[in-house]
Write an enzyme that holds these catalytic residues in place. Sequence first.
Site, PDB file in Angstrom:
ATOM      1  N   ASP A   8      53.595   8.912  23.259  1.00  0.00           N
ATOM      2  CA  ASP A   8      53.028   9.728  22.487  1.00  0.00           C
ATOM      3  C   ASP A   8      53.668   9.682  20.969  1.00  0.00           C
ATOM      4  OD1 ASP A   8      51.758  12.142  21.785  1.00  0.00           O
ATOM      5  OD2 ASP A   8      53.597  13.091  21.633  1.00  0.00           O
ATOM      6  N   ASP A  10      53.217  12.270  17.766  1.00  0.00           N
ATOM      7  CA  ASP A  10      53.612  13.533  17.056  1.00  0.00           C
ATOM      8  C   ASP A  10      54.684  14.266  18.101  1.00  0.00           C
ATOM      9  OD1 ASP A  10      50.492  13.563  15.802  1.00  0.00           O
ATOM     10  OD2 ASP A  10      52.164  13.528  14.714  1.00  0.00           O
TER      11      ASP A  10
HETATM   12  C1  XBP Z   1      49.430  15.644  18.129  1.00  0.00           C
HETATM   13  C2  XBP Z   1      48.328  16.436  17.728  1.00  0.00           C
HETATM   14  C3  XBP Z   1      47.694  16.033  16.580  1.00  0.00           C
HETATM   15  C4  XBP Z   1      48.502  16.469  15.448  1.00  0.00           C
HETATM   16  C5  XBP Z   1      47.508  16.550  13.875  1.00  0.00           C
HETATM   17  O1  XBP Z   1      48.985  14.449  18.714  1.00  0.00           O
HETATM   18  O2  XBP Z   1      47.781  17.331  18.564  1.00  0.00           O
HETATM   19  O3  XBP Z   1      46.420  16.723  16.611  1.00  0.00           O
HETATM   20  O4  XBP Z   1      49.086  17.768  15.630  1.00  0.00           O
HETATM   21  O5  XBP Z   1      46.977  15.239  13.924  1.00  0.00           O
HETATM   22  P1  XBP Z   1      50.168  13.628  19.870  1.00  0.00           P
HETATM   23  P2  XBP Z   1      45.348  15.134  13.599  1.00  0.00           P
HETATM   24  O6  XBP Z   1      51.073  14.665  20.300  1.00  0.00           O
HETATM   25  O7  XBP Z   1      49.026  13.413  20.820  1.00  0.00           O
HETATM   26  O8  XBP Z   1      50.716  12.475  19.179  1.00  0.00           O
HETATM   27  O9  XBP Z   1      45.273  16.171  12.360  1.00  0.00           O
HETATM   28  O10 XBP Z   1      45.149  13.712  12.999  1.00  0.00           O
HETATM   29  O11 XBP Z   1      44.849  15.772  14.896  1.00  0.00           O
END
Ligand code: XBP
Length: 232
Positions: A8, A10
């Site tokens: 993953d 973020d």
């Molecule tokens: C984390 C998310 C993303 C970010 C915002 O993604 O939920 O939506 O918070 O990015 P992951 P966007 O943990 O799956 O990496 O605005 O591009 O959605």
Amino acid sequence: MLSAVILDVDGTLADTERDGHRPAFNRAFAELGLDHRWGAQEYGRLLATTGGLQRLEEFLTGAGHPDPAGTAQVLHRAKTAHFLEWVRSGPLLSRPGVDELLADLRGRGVRLGVATTGRRAWVLSLLDRLFGLDGFDVVVTGDDVEQLKPAPDAYLRALAGLGVPAVEVLAVEGSPPGLQAARRAGLSCLVVTNDYTAAQAFAGAAAVLPGFDGLDADRCAALLAGQAPGPR
Ligand code: XBP
């Protein structure tokens, strides 16, 4: 046998939410003349909704906005531009221990994939800046799937791209929706928590660790084989 690890982004590869995504959302609110500002704690609660566009639409609906869907689209385009600027020139760092883990996995011939709900516009830039994009065999983003986490789509697409069976792959996630997505795709999943998720529940995880320190290919293989990681 550990053939691949799918990670993953973020909150896992890098702590991007509080000081990266959140200010980008707030700059978009300001640009559109909306007086919403997401504080750090409120944003942590809003993360229960995956996908920035979906998060905005749900928030605006709850705030009684007259056109939540249309306004969320405009806000998310602005937010993505601001976040991309931060990814390219901001104080972006990988989490401690991540670089060492990826190098050890690559050195042992373990293939690497990424499965995120984030938008491709910034995901590729972030991965390239932090790690070099050519180090990943497959990158699946929120733009590549019909359903975001906790649906399994991103992991199923990454598995198809890697061409290896799910039993030979370990997922590495940082949040409950991410763990659910990996488990629904049939993957064992290591959870590495972050400040936003440290107190949350992770039933079904192969292990829950507070960080990447000391994590290497051998420990990932042991987790996949179902053994608790030994003391370091
Ligand atoms: C984390 C998310 C993303 C970010 C915002 O993604 O939920 O939506 O918070 O990015 P992951 P966007 O943990 O799956 O990496 O605005 O591009 O959605």
